[in-house]
Design a protein around this motif. Structure first.
Motif, mmCIF file in Angstrom:
data_model
loop_
_atom_site.group_PDB
_atom_site.id
_atom_site.type_symbol
_atom_site.label_atom_id
_atom_site.label_comp_id
_atom_site.label_asym_id
_atom_site.label_seq_id
_atom_site.Cartn_x
_atom_site.Cartn_y
_atom_site.Cartn_z
ATOM 1 N N GLY A 1 100.450 18.381 18.669
ATOM 2 C CA GLY A 1 99.707 18.321 17.427
ATOM 3 C C GLY A 1 99.938 17.020 16.694
ATOM 4 O O GLY A 1 100.615 16.129 17.170
ATOM 5 N N ALA A 2 99.364 16.930 15.485
ATOM 6 C CA ALA A 2 99.394 15.674 14.744
ATOM 7 C C ALA A 2 100.787 15.348 14.246
ATOM 8 O O ALA A 2 101.523 16.208 13.774
ATOM 9 C CB ALA A 2 98.436 15.766 13.564
ATOM 10 N N LYS B 1 94.839 5.945 12.935
ATOM 11 C CA LYS B 1 94.951 6.977 11.905
ATOM 12 C C LYS B 1 95.029 6.331 10.534
ATOM 13 O O LYS B 1 95.596 5.250 10.377
ATOM 14 C CB LYS B 1 96.181 7.848 12.134
ATOM 15 C CG LYS B 1 96.178 8.667 13.409
ATOM 16 C CD LYS B 1 97.437 9.500 13.508
ATOM 17 C CE LYS B 1 97.392 10.397 14.733
ATOM 18 N NZ LYS B 1 97.394 9.615 15.979
ATOM 19 N N ASN C 1 106.013 23.799 16.803
ATOM 20 C CA ASN C 1 104.589 24.071 16.877
ATOM 21 C C ASN C 1 104.352 25.580 16.835
ATOM 22 O O ASN C 1 104.643 26.294 17.791
ATOM 23 C CB ASN C 1 104.022 23.472 18.161
ATOM 24 C CG ASN C 1 102.527 23.682 18.281
ATOM 25 O OD1 ASN C 1 101.864 24.025 17.316
ATOM 26 N ND2 ASN C 1 101.998 23.477 19.473
ATOM 27 N N GLY D 1 97.168 25.303 14.932
ATOM 28 C CA GLY D 1 97.116 24.125 14.079
ATOM 29 C C GLY D 1 98.300 23.917 13.166
ATOM 30 O O GLY D 1 98.366 22.897 12.466
ATOM 31 N N ASP E 1 102.540 20.793 8.435
ATOM 32 C CA ASP E 1 101.226 20.192 8.668
ATOM 33 C C ASP E 1 100.265 21.251 9.182
ATOM 34 O O ASP E 1 100.668 22.167 9.916
ATOM 35 C CB ASP E 1 101.311 19.067 9.707
ATOM 36 C CG ASP E 1 101.827 17.763 9.108
ATOM 37 O OD1 ASP E 1 102.019 17.718 7.879
ATOM 38 O OD2 ASP E 1 102.039 16.807 9.875
ATOM 39 N N TYR E 2 98.991 21.104 8.808
ATOM 40 C CA TYR E 2 97.954 21.987 9.342
ATOM 41 C C TYR E 2 96.808 21.134 9.857
ATOM 42 O O TYR E 2 96.225 20.344 9.103
ATOM 43 C CB TYR E 2 97.431 22.952 8.279
ATOM 44 C CG TYR E 2 96.296 23.821 8.783
ATOM 45 C CD1 TYR E 2 96.528 24.777 9.767
ATOM 46 C CD2 TYR E 2 95.000 23.653 8.292
ATOM 47 C CE1 TYR E 2 95.490 25.560 10.247
ATOM 48 C CE2 TYR E 2 93.969 24.443 8.759
ATOM 49 C CZ TYR E 2 94.211 25.386 9.739
ATOM 50 O OH TYR E 2 93.182 26.155 10.224
ATOM 51 N N LYS E 3 96.520 21.269 11.136
ATOM 52 C CA LYS E 3 95.431 20.517 11.766
ATOM 53 C C LYS E 3 94.121 21.251 11.510
ATOM 54 O O LYS E 3 93.839 22.279 12.120
ATOM 55 C CB LYS E 3 95.694 20.355 13.261
ATOM 56 C CG LYS E 3 94.767 19.350 13.935
ATOM 57 C CD LYS E 3 95.201 19.112 15.376
ATOM 58 C CE LYS E 3 94.312 18.071 16.053
ATOM 59 N NZ LYS E 3 94.406 16.755 15.391
ATOM 60 N N TRP F 1 90.949 15.857 11.105
ATOM 61 C CA TRP F 1 91.656 15.971 9.837
ATOM 62 C C TRP F 1 92.920 16.813 9.955
ATOM 63 O O TRP F 1 92.914 17.876 10.591
ATOM 64 C CB TRP F 1 90.756 16.588 8.775
ATOM 65 C CG TRP F 1 89.625 15.707 8.338
ATOM 66 C CD1 TRP F 1 88.348 15.715 8.821
ATOM 67 C CD2 TRP F 1 89.684 14.671 7.355
ATOM 68 N NE1 TRP F 1 87.601 14.760 8.192
ATOM 69 C CE2 TRP F 1 88.395 14.093 7.282
ATOM 70 C CE3 TRP F 1 90.683 14.180 6.523
ATOM 71 C CZ2 TRP F 1 88.092 13.053 6.411
ATOM 72 C CZ3 TRP F 1 90.388 13.144 5.657
ATOM 73 C CH2 TRP F 1 89.111 12.590 5.603
ATOM 74 N N THR F 2 94.002 16.327 9.323
ATOM 75 C CA THR F 2 95.262 17.065 9.228
ATOM 76 C C THR F 2 95.771 16.969 7.794
ATOM 77 O O THR F 2 95.792 15.883 7.208
ATOM 78 C CB THR F 2 96.327 16.502 10.185
ATOM 79 O OG1 THR F 2 95.855 16.570 11.531
ATOM 80 C CG2 THR F 2 97.630 17.278 10.062
ATOM 81 N N SER G 1 92.131 11.013 11.808
ATOM 82 C CA SER G 1 92.324 10.398 13.121
ATOM 83 C C SER G 1 90.980 9.983 13.708
ATOM 84 O O SER G 1 90.055 10.807 13.779
ATOM 85 C CB SER G 1 93.022 11.366 14.071
ATOM 86 O OG SER G 1 94.259 11.790 13.528
#
Length: 312
Positions: free
Chosen positions: A42-43, A65, A237, A241, A277-279, A284-285, A311
């Motif tokens: 993930g991001a 980014k 993780n 997301g 963090d939420y993707k 977009w994150t 991103s």
């Protein structure tokens, strides 16, 4: 208002116009700017994106980014031998990062910091208020000799302007300053199932210069600060997301020629950072983060922030 050397030292010490921004910046190991390799977690998790056999090398600029981070901080002095002070800070930082070829990476950050200070002078019972604003610029360049290892260096400059004033009267006194910040870092990563572990080291040197308003003694001062930081991190993780991030850093002041107007930094203290963090989608994150100082006998410092990443 003309102050003696000693009273000026106490007044500006209470205002705390330069100390905190340098100390905070010294702790940052920019591991989240490192282009990802390894398992896809993930991001902003460090290494990800295994390169398949036969894949064509990426263009020179890739994995681009843009990150916007907004934070609110609070710092309170806790050394009874020094003037009491409370500093409320607001900061905004925009960062553009990119992979450079197959093994390099770079980032350019531009930021703004606004501090409001309320202080008590020990020498006489007068309140002192102050404010300062800073423009900050940082360039980071790095190289990944191995998929799990990143090394790099950074250079930045802070330009400060502010003033302080006794609440019982008298005109405000202006102050300006600039700080050059340079350093190097090394960060290693180890993915394991849904976890990503990291460890890093950085060395930061800041060269500070400050000028005071007309009629003050001394009219100008300089200082040099060296800080070493050793950190460990763990990201998890959750899936769908969501990503949990944590970092614990130990900071060492291994050399210091302080401004007489500044409170001394501790020889050693810790910084704890937590975030989620939420993707949102492929581009977009969003995230929230918080950090606090632990084991610092001079200053209590806390910060909370929100971020958004786009991103390309």
């Amino acid at each position: 208002m003309r102050l003696s050397n000693r009273l000026l030292e106490q007044a500006l010490l209470a205002a705390g116009l330069l100390t905190l921004p340098v100390a905070v910046m010294a702790q940052q190991i920019p591991s989240d700017l490192v282009p990802a390799k390894g398992p896809k977690l993930g991001a902003y998790t460090g290494p990800r994106d295994i390169k398949p056999l036969g894949e064509i090398d990426p263009p020179f600029f890739s994995d681009i980014k843009v990150k916007l981070d907004v934070g609110q901080s609070q710092a309170d002095s806790k050394d009874a031998s020094l003037p009491a002070s409370s500093i409320d800070g607001t900061d905004v930082t925009a960062t553009l990062s990119s992979r450079l070829g197959s093994k390099g990476f770079g980032a350019l950050s531009v930021g703004y910091v606004k501090n409001e200070t309320d202080s008590q002078i020990v020498a006489f019972p007068l309140q002192l208020t102050g404010n300062s604003s800073q423009d900050q610029y940082t360039l980071t360049l790095g190289y990944m000799p191995l998929d799990w290892l990143a090394v790099g260096a950074f250079y930045g400059q802070n330009n400060l302007s502010g003033s302080y004033q006794f609440t019982l009267g008298g005109p405000p006194t202006d102050t300006t300053g600039d700080t050059d910040v340079s350093g190097a870092f090394i960060t290693a990563f180890m993915p394991y199932q849904d976890w990503l572990f990291s460890a890093g080291y950085s060395h930061v040197r800041s060269n500070q210069h400050q000028d005071y308003g007309n009629g003050n003694t001394p009219p100008t001062q300089q200082a040099v600060v060296d800080i070493d930081t050793v950190s460990v991190g763990a990201n998890y993780n959750f899936g769908n997301g969501w990503m949990f991030k944590s970092n614990l850093a130990s900071n060492f002041t291994d050399g210091r020629q302080p401004l007489p107007t500044e409170p001394a930094l501790d020889k050693q203290w810790f910084t704890l950072g937590l975030g989620v963090d939420y993707k949102i989608n492929a581009n977009w994150t969003a995230g929230v983060n918080a950090s606090t100082w632990l084991g610092n006998s001079k200053t209590d410092y806390n910060r909370v922030g929100v971020s958004v990443v786009y991103s390309f």
